[in-house]
Design a protein around this motif. Structure first.
Motif, short mmCIF file in Angstrom:
data_model
loop_
_atom_site.label_atom_id
_atom_site.label_comp_id
_atom_site.label_asym_id
_atom_site.label_seq_id
_atom_site.Cartn_x
_atom_site.Cartn_y
_atom_site.Cartn_z
N ALA A 92 0.80 -1.22 0.00
CA ALA A 92 0.00 0.00 0.00
C ALA A 92 0.84 1.27 0.00
O ALA A 92 0.34 2.34 -0.36
N VAL A 93 2.10 1.17 0.38
CA VAL A 93 2.92 2.37 0.55
C VAL A 93 3.00 3.18 -0.73
O VAL A 93 2.90 4.42 -0.72
N LYS A 94 3.16 2.52 -1.87
CA LYS A 94 3.32 3.25 -3.13
C LYS A 94 2.10 4.09 -3.47
O LYS A 94 2.21 5.09 -4.18
N THR A 95 0.93 3.72 -2.94
CA THR A 95 -0.29 4.47 -3.27
C THR A 95 -0.39 5.77 -2.50
O THR A 95 -1.01 6.72 -2.98
N TYR A 96 0.18 5.82 -1.30
CA TYR A 96 0.07 7.05 -0.51
C TYR A 96 1.39 7.78 -0.31
O TYR A 96 1.41 8.89 0.20
N ALA A 97 2.50 7.19 -0.74
CA ALA A 97 3.81 7.82 -0.56
C ALA A 97 3.87 9.23 -1.15
O ALA A 97 4.42 10.14 -0.51
N PRO A 98 3.33 9.47 -2.36
CA PRO A 98 3.40 10.84 -2.90
C PRO A 98 2.72 11.88 -2.02
O PRO A 98 3.13 13.04 -2.00
N ASN A 99 1.71 11.48 -1.27
CA ASN A 99 1.00 12.41 -0.39
C ASN A 99 1.89 12.91 0.74
O ASN A 99 1.63 13.96 1.32
N TYR A 100 2.93 12.14 1.05
CA TYR A 100 3.86 12.51 2.11
C TYR A 100 5.17 13.07 1.56
O TYR A 100 6.13 13.26 2.30
N GLY A 101 5.21 13.30 0.25
CA GLY A 101 6.41 13.87 -0.35
C GLY A 101 7.44 12.86 -0.79
O GLY A 101 8.58 13.23 -1.08
N PHE A 102 7.06 11.58 -0.86
CA PHE A 102 8.00 10.54 -1.27
C PHE A 102 7.59 9.99 -2.64
O PHE A 102 7.26 8.81 -2.79
N ALA A 103 7.59 10.87 -3.63
CA ALA A 103 7.13 10.47 -4.96
C ALA A 103 8.01 9.40 -5.59
O ALA A 103 7.57 8.64 -6.46
N GLY A 104 9.26 9.34 -5.17
CA GLY A 104 10.18 8.37 -5.76
C GLY A 104 10.31 7.09 -4.98
O GLY A 104 11.32 6.40 -5.08
N PHE A 105 9.28 6.72 -4.20
CA PHE A 105 9.37 5.49 -3.40
C PHE A 105 9.62 4.28 -4.28
O PHE A 105 8.96 4.06 -5.29
N ASP A 106 10.59 3.50 -3.87
CA ASP A 106 11.05 2.33 -4.62
C ASP A 106 10.55 1.07 -3.88
O ASP A 106 11.14 0.67 -2.89
#
Length: 214
Positions: A92-106
């Motif tokens: 689920a992390v990749k779906t909400y990571a951009p909301n926390y400023g982590f658009a480049g989550f790998d």
């Protein structure tokens, strides 16, 4: 003897741990490094101490604890372990990571599952795995009985406990995990938590307002 090095990374103030022993083998626990300077700090420590990373293991899969896994897996060609119940949280992390400023989550792949009662070994050292749900359903803690310490993630903090208002969290389950799994270890066990400074089981029995009122 295990050496414990902690780093505080990302805007959540998450504690990332590197454990290593006299063999030079090292394991990353909850790598939360995301920015380049955080990657550099972690890698520089490995290189300065001549360490050989052999694996990554996580207490749980909330965003602040998983940001650096992908990079470290590739750099050192090592395997990543997580409790199976927390796999949906990781996905689920990749779906909400951009909301926390982590658009480049790998997003990393899980290579093996951690299970309660099993041991995780590196070098000449052993960590015993405990399942301690409540903050996250698949949350685990890593215990070393020889040196009497726990890498506890977001279960027990100094005079506090982990949040239970996130998906999969449950307040009563968390308190039960602490009382039934961590407290019996012994008052002198040091708890290295996912946030804030280390504490001890004995200190929390006496001073933790969430745990000493009953």
């Amino acid at each position: 003897m295990i050496q414990i090095k902690s780093f505080t990374f990302n805007p959540f103030g998450e504690n990332t741990y590197v454990l290593h022993d006299e063999t030079g083998e090292a394991v990353f626990i909850d790598p939360g490094n995301y920015e380049k300077h955080e990657h550099d700090e972690l890698i520089n420590y490995i290189e300065a101490n001549g360490l050989k990373p052999v694996g990554i293991i996580n207490t749980h899969a909330h965003i602040d604890h998983v940001l650096g896994i992908g990079l470290l897996k590739r750099k050192y060609d090592i395997l990543f372990g997580l409790h199976a119940i927390d796999e949906p949280l990781l996905k689920a992390v990749k779906t909400y990571a951009p909301n926390y400023g982590f658009a480049g989550f790998d997003e990393p792949e899980i290579d093996h599952y951690l299970e309660e009662g099993k041991n995780y070994t590196f070098g000449s050292s052993t960590l015993h795995i405990l399942h301690v749900p409540g903050h996250a359903p698949g949350h685990v803690a890593f215990v070393n009985h020889e040196q009497r310490f726990v890498i506890g993630g977001d279960v027990l903090f100094r005079e506090s406990i982990g949040r239970t208002d996130l998906p999969g969290g449950d307040y009563n389950t968390l308190l039960r995990s602490i009382r039934e799994k961590l407290f019996p270890l012994g008052d002198d066990y040091t708890v290295y938590a996912g946030h804030m400074d280390p504490t001890t089981i004995g200190f929390e029995k006496k001073h933790n307002p969430f745990l000493n009122s009953k």
